[in-house]
Design a protein around this motif. Structure first.
Motif, PDB file in Angstrom:
ATOM      1  N   ALA A 248      17.927 -16.627  32.188  1.00 15.88           N
ATOM      2  CA  ALA A 248      16.976 -15.902  31.331  1.00 15.88           C
ATOM      3  C   ALA A 248      16.615 -16.513  29.855  1.00 15.88           C
ATOM      4  O   ALA A 248      17.634 -16.978  29.477  1.00 15.88           O
ATOM      5  N   THR A 253      13.686 -11.130  30.365  1.00 18.37           N
ATOM      6  CA  THR A 253      14.102 -11.003  31.469  1.00 18.37           C
ATOM      7  C   THR A 253      13.880 -12.222  32.477  1.00 18.37           C
ATOM      8  O   THR A 253      14.550 -12.155  33.373  1.00 18.37           O
ATOM      9  N   LEU A 330      26.256 -11.499  26.501  1.00 16.30           N
ATOM     10  CA  LEU A 330      24.773 -11.171  26.454  1.00 16.30           C
ATOM     11  C   LEU A 330      24.049 -11.964  25.875  1.00 16.30           C
ATOM     12  O   LEU A 330      24.409 -12.215  24.643  1.00 16.30           O
ATOM     13  N   ALA A 336      14.867  -7.757  25.902  1.00 14.08           N
ATOM     14  CA  ALA A 336      15.799  -7.842  26.874  1.00 14.08           C
ATOM     15  C   ALA A 336      17.123  -8.443  26.578  1.00 14.08           C
ATOM     16  O   ALA A 336      17.254  -9.392  25.842  1.00 14.08           O
ATOM     17  N   THR A 337      17.859  -7.814  27.437  1.00 11.00           N
ATOM     18  CA  THR A 337      19.316  -8.188  27.364  1.00 11.00           C
ATOM     19  C   THR A 337      20.082  -8.942  28.609  1.00 11.00           C
ATOM     20  O   THR A 337      19.694  -7.851  29.630  1.00 11.00           O
ATOM     21  N   THR A 338      20.481  -9.955  28.816  1.00  9.74           N
ATOM     22  CA  THR A 338      20.839 -10.348  30.041  1.00  9.74           C
ATOM     23  C   THR A 338      22.156 -10.946  30.046  1.00  9.74           C
ATOM     24  O   THR A 338      22.480 -11.769  28.987  1.00  9.74           O
ATOM     25  N   SER A 339      22.899 -10.734  30.846  1.00 13.01           N
ATOM     26  CA  SER A 339      24.238 -11.488  30.934  1.00 13.01           C
ATOM     27  C   SER A 339      24.105 -12.821  31.528  1.00 13.01           C
ATOM     28  O   SER A 339      23.579 -13.101  32.697  1.00 13.01           O
ATOM     29  N   VAL A 340      24.710 -13.775  30.584  1.00 13.33           N
ATOM     30  CA  VAL A 340      24.589 -15.103  31.141  1.00 13.33           C
ATOM     31  C   VAL A 340      25.957 -15.977  31.259  1.00 13.33           C
ATOM     32  O   VAL A 340      25.770 -17.072  31.689  1.00 13.33           O
TER      33      VAL A 340
END
Length: 612
Positions: A248, A253, A330, A336-340
Motif C-alpha cells: 500500500a 489502501t 503499520l 488508511a493504515t496498512t500492515s506492511v
C-alpha cells in the motif's frame, strides 16, 4: 495484497522414489488432487523413465508441490462480453442490469490441483526448457531462478491457455534475433520485448484475471495486468521476469505492482511492463514506499533491500505487555493504515529492517481482526534518524494556512496531451508532450524538444476528465511566458463559471470544468497571434481549496496513545488559523462547516506545518 508465504526450498524437494512411492510433499498434493491424481502422476512418470529428463522431473516436482492454492477464475460469458461490461463499470449505477445484459454471472473457481491436465503441464515444461536451452543468456540463469521466473504455467488466476506457443509465435522475429546475437544481455532482450507490447489504458475498476490472449486483445487494466502481459511474453522467450509490489502506498489502501527482470549474478532490475524499460524510472521507483515484496511461484519474499529508498532499519520500544509478541509495522496514514511487515518483539523492542524513509509508522498487534497500536508512532528520516513522535515536547504556536483536504482530482490530468498547430482547427496538430503519470498538487514544468513554431497551442484532457486543469503557461526558447487569446471547449459544468479561460488567470484555485456532455477530450488553449517556439510548458492540476475561511471554526486532533484526541477548537482569522499545539505529535484538522478532515497528518517542525 500482502501475503507471507514461505518458500519450500528447492533443495528439499525429493524426487519420486522407486517402487511407485513419492516424497511426502508430493504425496500430500496427490491426495489433494482426488480424481485428478492420475493426471499429475502421468507427468511424474513421463519424466521418470529417462535419466536425461532428471532436470525436467525436478521442474515437474516443483510445479506440483507448489500447485495448491493456484486456481482459475473465469466467467461462462465470452471474454468480449466481460470486457465490454467492465469498460464503464463505475459510470453505470445499475450494475446488476449491466451484468445481466451481457449474460455475465458469478465467476467460477477451478483449482489447478483438481483440474489441470498432464498434457498441459508436460507441454509447459517442455516449451520452458526448449526456450531456456536456446537463450544466449542460459548460463546466467540458475535452476532455481528458472523454476520461479520462467517455468511457471500461470501468472495469477487467469484462465489457462497455450500462451507459450502463442507468445513465441507473436515474437518469433525477436526469437530469431536473439538466436543470431549471442552477446545480447537479458536486460536488452527485456527492453526489446517491452517496446513491442501494446500500450495499456490504466483503469481503476476491478478487472478479472486476464490471460495472454485477453491482455493482447484488450490492453486495458491495472498495473497487475500490465505486469502479467510482460511476464507472459518474456517468460515464453526465457527472459526471467517476475512481479514486485508494495502492499500500500503511504496513507492509501491501494498499492502498486511492477516488474523485475533477473540480469544474472543474483541481481534484478525493475521496470514497468508495457511502459518503461529496465533501469528507467517508474512509479515503483519514483514514489516513496514502506516495503517491497516479490511474487514468485512458490513464495512471496521481502526484496525491500533491492530498492535504495527502502534500506533503513528501526528499533522501537513497544508496550511491555507485548514485549515478546508478533508486532505489525503499520504504515500509519490519516486516511488508511496498512500492515506492511511483521516481526517478533524481543525484550520490549521491535526491530524492522529495510523500510522506506519519510513515512509515518506505528507498531501494533492484531487482536480479533483489529490493529491495536502498542508504541509511539515514528518517522524514519532520510538521515537514518528515527523520530519518535511521543508528544512530549510541549506546545508550540503555529500559523496554519493549509487544511490539507484530499486532492482527488489530480488523476484527471494523467493521459492529457499538449498539442501545437498552425491551423485553428488543429487539423495539423503535433503532440508536444503527454502527461504519463498522475501529477502532484503543484506546478510541473517540462522541457519540449520540438523546435518547430506554432500559432495555436492547447491542452487536451483525457476521456472523462472534463478538461480539468487549473493553470497552464507556455514559454518560448528565451524563457518568456507566451500570451494570446483563449480558445477551447465552450461553457462550464452546470454554468458554474469554470470556463476554459480560468486556465490562464494565474489562480491555482480556479479551474476549467467542461459542461456536461462535453467532458470527453475537452480542451483549453491559446491563439498566440503569431508562430512561436514552445520550449517549456508549466501546468497545475485542479485542486481542492485548502485555505481556511474567515470566521469559521476548525477542530484540531492529535494521534495520542493510539487514538485521536481533540486538542481544541480554533477560529480562522483572514485565511489562517493561529493555534497552540503539542509538538512532536501527528495532527489533523476538521472543518466543522463542511464536515471535512485533513487527508494526511502533519507535525510542527521549526515552527512550520509539515505534512506527513
Amino acid at each position: 495484497m500482502l501475503r507471507y508465504i514461505f518458500a519450500i526450498a528447492l533443495a528439499t524437494i525429493l524426487s519420486c522414489c522407486s517402487g511407485g512411492r513419492y516424497s511426502a510433499e508430493i504425496e500430500y498434493v496427490l491426495e489433494l488432487a482426488g480424481d485428478n491424481r492420475t493426471e499429475l502422476e502421468t507427468v511424474l512418470n513421463h519424466y521418470s523413465t529417462n535419466k536425461d529428463d532428471s532436470m525436467k522431473l525436478r521442474a515437474a516436482e516443483f510445479l506440483i508441490i507448489n500447485m495448491p492454492g493456484k486456481y482459475t477464475e473465469e466467467y461462462d460469458a465470452p471474454w468480449e462480453d466481460v470486457a465490454a461490461a467492465l469498460y464503464r463499470w463505475y459510470d453505470i449505477k445499475d450494475k446488476d442490469s449491466l451484468l445481466h445484459s451481457h449474460g455475465i454471472g458469478k465467476p467460477h473457481i477451478k483449482e489447478d490441483v483438481k483440474h489441470i491436465s498432464a498434457k498441459y503441464l508436460i507441454d509447459n515444461i517442455d516449451r520452458s526448457f526448449d526456450s531456456w536451452d536456446k537463450a544466449p543468456w542460459k548460463e546466467q540463469i540458475d535452476f532455481e531462478t528458472f523454476c520461479e521466473e520462467i517455468l511457471p504455467y500461470r501468472i495469477g488466476h487467469e484462465p489457462l491457455e497455450n500462451w507459450r506457443q502463442k507468445a513465441t509465435m507473436t515474437f518469433s522475429d525477436l526469437q530469431k534475433f536473439f538466436d543470431t546475437n549471442p552477446d545480447i544481455t537479458i536486460a536488452e532482450a527485456c527492453s526489446m520485448v517491452n517496446r513491442l507490447l501494446p500500450r495499456f489504458t490504466w483503469v481503476t475498476y476491478p478487472v478479472p484475471p486476464m490471460n495472454y490472449s485477453m491482455c493482447m486483445a484488450t490492453p486495458r487494466g491495472t498495473c497487475d495486468e500490465m505486469c502479467a502481459l510482460a511476464m507472459f511474453a518474456m517468460r515464453a522467450l526465457a527472459i526471467p521476469v517476475t512481479r514486485d509490489f508494495t502492499p500500500a502506498w503511504p496513507n492509501s489502501t491501494g498499492g502498486h505492482a511492477w516488474n523485475s527482470v533477473y540480469i544474472g549474478d543474483g541481481k534484478h532490475t525493475s521496470f514497468m511492463g508495457t511502459e518503461y524499460a529496465p533501469g528507467e524510472e517508474h512509479l515503483g521507483t519514483r514514489l516513496k514506499k514502506a516495503k517491497v515484496y516479490r511474487d514468485d511461484f512458490a513464495s512471496t519474499t521481502d526484496v525491500s533491500d533491492e530498492y535504495n529508498d527502502c534500506r533503513y532499519s528501526a528499533s522501537v520500544p513497544v508496550d511491555k505487555s507485548y514485549g515478546n509478541s508478533e508486532i505489525h509495522l503499520l504504515s500509519a496514514g490519516k486516511r488508511a493504515t496498512t500492515s506492511v511487515a511483521i516481526t517478533n518483539a524481543e525484550n520490549d523492542t521491535a526491530r524492522f529492517r529495510n523500510i522506506g524513509k519519510d513515512i509515518l509508522y506505528a507498531p501494533a498487534v492484531l487482536i480479533n481482526g483489529q490493529y491495536n497500536i502498542v508504541g509511539h508512532p515514528f518517522m524514519m528520516e532520510a538521515s537514518g534518524r528515527i523520530n519518535v513522535l511521543s508528544g512530549n515536547n510541549g506546545y508550540e504556536l503555529l500559523e496554519i494556512k493549509d487544511i490539507g483536504f484530499e486532492q482527488s482530482m489530480l488523476f484527471r490530468m494523467q493521459g492529457g496531451v499538449f498539442e501545437g498547430a498552425d491551423n485553428a482547427d488543429f487539423s495539423d496538430r503535433k503532440v508536444l508532450y503527454t502527461i504519463t503519470d498522475i501529477p502532484t498538487a503543484a506546478f510541473s514544468r517540462v522541457r519540449i524538444p520540438d523546435c518547430n513554431k506554432y500559432r495555436y497551442v492547447r491542452y487536451v484532457a483525457p476521456n472523462g476528465a472534463n478538461g480539468n486543469v487549473a493553470e497552464i503557461m507556455f514559454y518560448d526558447d528565451a524563457g518568456h511566458k507566451l500570451s494570446g487569446q483563449c480558445i477551447g471547449t465552450a461553457g462550464s459544468w452546470y454554468n458554474s463559471g469554470s470556463t476554459c479561460d480560468k486556465v490562464f488567470d494565474g489562480d491555482v484555485y480556479t479551474a476549467f470544468d467542461a459542461p456536461q456532455g462535453y467532458g470527453d477530450y475537452a480542451w483549453a488553449g491559446l491563439d498566440l497571434g503569431h508562430k512561436s517556439t514552445i520550449a517549456e510548458i508549466s501546468y497545475h492540476p485542479r485542486i481542492e481549496d485548502c485555505r481556511p475561511v474567515e470566521g469559521r471554526t476548525y477542530e484540531i486532533f492529535g494521534l495520542i496513545n493510539g487514538s485521536h484526541e481533540l486538542i481544541g477548537r480554533f477560529k480562522a482569522h483572514g485565511q489562517s488559523i493561529e493555534a497552540s499545539l503539542p509538538g512532536n505529535t501527528p495532527l489533523y484538522i476538521r472543518d466543522t462547516v463542511r464536515d471535512m478532515e485533513s487527508y494526511r497528518y502533519f507535525i510542527i517542525r521549526n515552527g512550520k506545518q509539515i505534512w506527513l
